[in-house]
Design an enzyme around this catalytic site. Structure first.
Site, PDB file in Angstrom:
ATOM      1  N   GLY A   1       0.825  -1.208   0.000  1.00  0.00           N
ATOM      2  CA  GLY A   1       0.000   0.000   0.000  1.00  0.00           C
ATOM      3  C   GLY A   1       0.856   1.254   0.000  1.00  0.00           C
ATOM      4  O   GLY A   1       0.571   2.238  -0.682  1.00  0.00           O
TER       5      GLY A   1
ATOM      6  N   ARG B   1       7.299   1.867   1.219  1.00  0.00           N
ATOM      7  CA  ARG B   1       7.615   0.451   1.425  1.00  0.00           C
ATOM      8  C   ARG B   1       7.973  -0.199   0.091  1.00  0.00           C
ATOM      9  O   ARG B   1       8.783  -1.122   0.044  1.00  0.00           O
ATOM     10  CB  ARG B   1       6.456  -0.281   2.104  1.00  0.00           C
ATOM     11  CG  ARG B   1       6.938  -1.583   2.715  1.00  0.00           C
ATOM     12  CD  ARG B   1       5.915  -2.216   3.627  1.00  0.00           C
ATOM     13  NE  ARG B   1       5.621  -1.385   4.760  1.00  0.00           N
ATOM     14  CZ  ARG B   1       4.456  -1.375   5.403  1.00  0.00           C
ATOM     15  NH1 ARG B   1       3.480  -2.157   5.006  1.00  0.00           N
ATOM     16  NH2 ARG B   1       4.272  -0.608   6.448  1.00  0.00           N
TER      17      ARG B   1
ATOM     18  N   ARG C   1       2.102  11.046  -8.936  1.00  0.00           N
ATOM     19  CA  ARG C   1       1.429  11.252  -7.632  1.00  0.00           C
ATOM     20  C   ARG C   1       2.222  10.682  -6.462  1.00  0.00           C
ATOM     21  O   ARG C   1       1.642  10.358  -5.413  1.00  0.00           O
ATOM     22  CB  ARG C   1       0.025  10.635  -7.630  1.00  0.00           C
ATOM     23  CG  ARG C   1      -0.907  11.367  -8.566  1.00  0.00           C
ATOM     24  CD  ARG C   1      -2.295  10.781  -8.538  1.00  0.00           C
ATOM     25  NE  ARG C   1      -3.107  11.473  -9.517  1.00  0.00           N
ATOM     26  CZ  ARG C   1      -4.254  12.074  -9.234  1.00  0.00           C
ATOM     27  NH1 ARG C   1      -4.730  12.067  -8.023  1.00  0.00           N
ATOM     28  NH2 ARG C   1      -4.924  12.679 -10.183  1.00  0.00           N
TER      29      ARG C   1
ATOM     30  N   ARG D   1      -0.350  -8.683  -3.345  1.00  0.00           N
ATOM     31  CA  ARG D   1      -0.364  -7.610  -2.353  1.00  0.00           C
ATOM     32  C   ARG D   1       0.517  -8.012  -1.181  1.00  0.00           C
ATOM     33  O   ARG D   1       0.442  -9.143  -0.682  1.00  0.00           O
ATOM     34  CB  ARG D   1      -1.797  -7.347  -1.888  1.00  0.00           C
ATOM     35  CG  ARG D   1      -1.873  -6.529  -0.618  1.00  0.00           C
ATOM     36  CD  ARG D   1      -3.215  -5.917  -0.370  1.00  0.00           C
ATOM     37  NE  ARG D   1      -3.391  -5.555   1.033  1.00  0.00           N
ATOM     38  CZ  ARG D   1      -2.744  -4.582   1.655  1.00  0.00           C
ATOM     39  NH1 ARG D   1      -1.850  -3.839   1.012  1.00  0.00           N
ATOM     40  NH2 ARG D   1      -2.978  -4.329   2.931  1.00  0.00           N
TER      41      ARG D   1
ATOM     42  N   SER E   1       0.044  -4.714   5.544  1.00  0.00           N
ATOM     43  CA  SER E   1      -0.222  -4.991   6.951  1.00  0.00           C
ATOM     44  C   SER E   1      -1.717  -5.234   7.146  1.00  0.00           C
ATOM     45  O   SER E   1      -2.531  -4.900   6.284  1.00  0.00           O
ATOM     46  CB  SER E   1       0.243  -3.818   7.820  1.00  0.00           C
ATOM     47  OG  SER E   1      -0.425  -2.647   7.420  1.00  0.00           O
TER      48      SER E   1
ATOM     49  N   ASP F   1      -1.202  -4.841  13.971  1.00  0.00           N
ATOM     50  CA  ASP F   1      -1.927  -4.420  15.174  1.00  0.00           C
ATOM     51  C   ASP F   1      -3.024  -5.446  15.428  1.00  0.00           C
ATOM     52  O   ASP F   1      -3.302  -6.278  14.565  1.00  0.00           O
ATOM     53  CB  ASP F   1      -2.510  -3.006  14.992  1.00  0.00           C
ATOM     54  CG  ASP F   1      -3.323  -2.867  13.725  1.00  0.00           C
ATOM     55  OD1 ASP F   1      -2.752  -2.505  12.683  1.00  0.00           O
ATOM     56  OD2 ASP F   1      -4.529  -3.163  13.762  1.00  0.00           O
TER      57      ASP F   1
ATOM     58  N   ARG G   1       9.236  -3.222  12.279  1.00  0.00           N
ATOM     59  CA  ARG G   1       8.441  -3.458  11.073  1.00  0.00           C
ATOM     60  C   ARG G   1       9.255  -4.001   9.922  1.00  0.00           C
ATOM     61  O   ARG G   1       8.833  -4.927   9.247  1.00  0.00           O
ATOM     62  CB  ARG G   1       7.723  -2.179  10.646  1.00  0.00           C
ATOM     63  CG  ARG G   1       6.608  -1.881  11.613  1.00  0.00           C
ATOM     64  CD  ARG G   1       5.750  -0.721  11.209  1.00  0.00           C
ATOM     65  NE  ARG G   1       4.751  -0.520  12.237  1.00  0.00           N
ATOM     66  CZ  ARG G   1       3.456  -0.352  12.026  1.00  0.00           C
ATOM     67  NH1 ARG G   1       3.003  -0.294  10.812  1.00  0.00           N
ATOM     68  NH2 ARG G   1       2.632  -0.207  13.027  1.00  0.00           N
TER      69      ARG G   1
HETATM   70  N1  HPA Z   1      -8.008  -2.011   9.882  1.00  0.00           N
HETATM   71  C1  HPA Z   1      -7.955  -1.863   8.557  1.00  0.00           C
HETATM   72  N2  HPA Z   1      -6.832  -1.968   7.872  1.00  0.00           N
HETATM   73  C2  HPA Z   1      -5.698  -2.231   8.568  1.00  0.00           C
HETATM   74  C3  HPA Z   1      -5.698  -2.393   9.935  1.00  0.00           C
HETATM   75  C4  HPA Z   1      -6.916  -2.286  10.626  1.00  0.00           C
HETATM   76  O1  HPA Z   1      -6.978  -2.415  11.861  1.00  0.00           O
HETATM   77  N3  HPA Z   1      -4.417  -2.617  10.329  1.00  0.00           N
HETATM   78  C5  HPA Z   1      -3.663  -2.608   9.207  1.00  0.00           C
HETATM   79  N4  HPA Z   1      -4.438  -2.383   8.140  1.00  0.00           N
END
Ligand code: HPA
Length: 234
Positions: free
Chosen positions: A20, A24, A43, A87, A90, A204, A217
């Site tokens: 994304g 990265r 962009r 893809r 995270s 997370d 990371r």
């Molecule tokens: N929500 C949506 N997309 C994400 C999250 C999340 O908690 N963590 C990493 N990408």
């Protein structure tokens, strides 16, 4: 050149990794590819092409969310002939047995809505990974000894969700994690008859509130990049 990608014809490889975050993309290209060359900066959505074990590979940022990914994935497939799109990104963990830093290989991606929802009307299309890529990614992750989960994820339209009841249903139905791009990538790949997969690192956790410290990371995301590259060329 396409509308949102400045690469010249021939500058995009048939295999494309899509993080994304454009930074990265730069990090992964500089770390894992030989002779990485910047091929897109329209962009600021950086894209690089180089080689991995002699195979041409492009790493192109997708931006956040399905509408942004849809622009890049459509142009990569329709204008540049990309055949394999993986893809790397995270996600938020949703199950108690899924921990921070674990790898999730997404077999399916559920959504409420995606940029493709309109064409399916009453059908709840089931976006699914390419089997050959999925199988190869699982084998690579197992060989690495990375703690890996394979199953369904949820592609959400929002990061700041206001529907705890929805998360609850996802958890109840075994969804491993939440991110914001895979469902549309899988749907577009199906439409264009290309191969797609999402390999994700849990950054997370929705239940525990834990989050990966930023200094950790790179190393953990590195496993995910290698799994994606090995899967593409198995
Ligand atoms: N929500 C949506 N997309 C994400 C999250 C999340 O908690 N963590 C990493 N990408």
């Amino acid at each position: 050149m396409s509308v949102h990608i400045g690469a010249k014809p021939g500058e995009i490889a048939e295999t494309v990794l899509m993080p994304g975050d454009p930074y990265r993309a730069r990090w992964a290209a500089e770390t894992f590819l030989k002779g990485a060359k910047l091929v897109n900066e329209v962009r600021g959505m950086l894209g690089y092409t180089g080689t991995w074990r002699g195979h041409p590979v492009t790493i192109q940022g997708s931006g956040m969310g399905m509408p942004s990914l849809s622009i890049y994935a459509n142009e990569l497939m329709a204008e540049y002939g990309a055949q394999t799109l993986i893809r790397i990104g995270s996600c938020g963990g949703m199950q108690p047995h899924v921990g921070i830093r674990d790898v999730i290989i997404a077999m399916t991606a559920s959504t409420i809505t995606s940029p493709s929802s309109g064409i399916f009307r009453e059908v709840n299309f089931a976006p699914a990974a390419d089997w050959s890529l999925l199988r190869a990614a699982v084998a690579s992750a197992e060989k690495k000894g990375a703690k890996t989960h394979v199953g369904g994820i949820y592609s959400s339209d929002v990061f700041y969700a206001e529907r705890p009841d929805l998360d609850e249903q996802m958890v109840r139905h075994g969804i491993l994690g939440v991110e914001m791009e895979a469902a549309e990538l899988y749907t577009l790949a199906a439409r264009h008859k290309r191969r797609a997969l999402a390999v994700l690192t849990v950054s997370d956790h929705l239940q525990t509130g834990e989050a990966l410290p930023s200094e950790d990371r790179e190393r953990t995301f590195g496993d995910m990049v290698e799994i994606a590259l090995e899967a593409a060329f198995t």
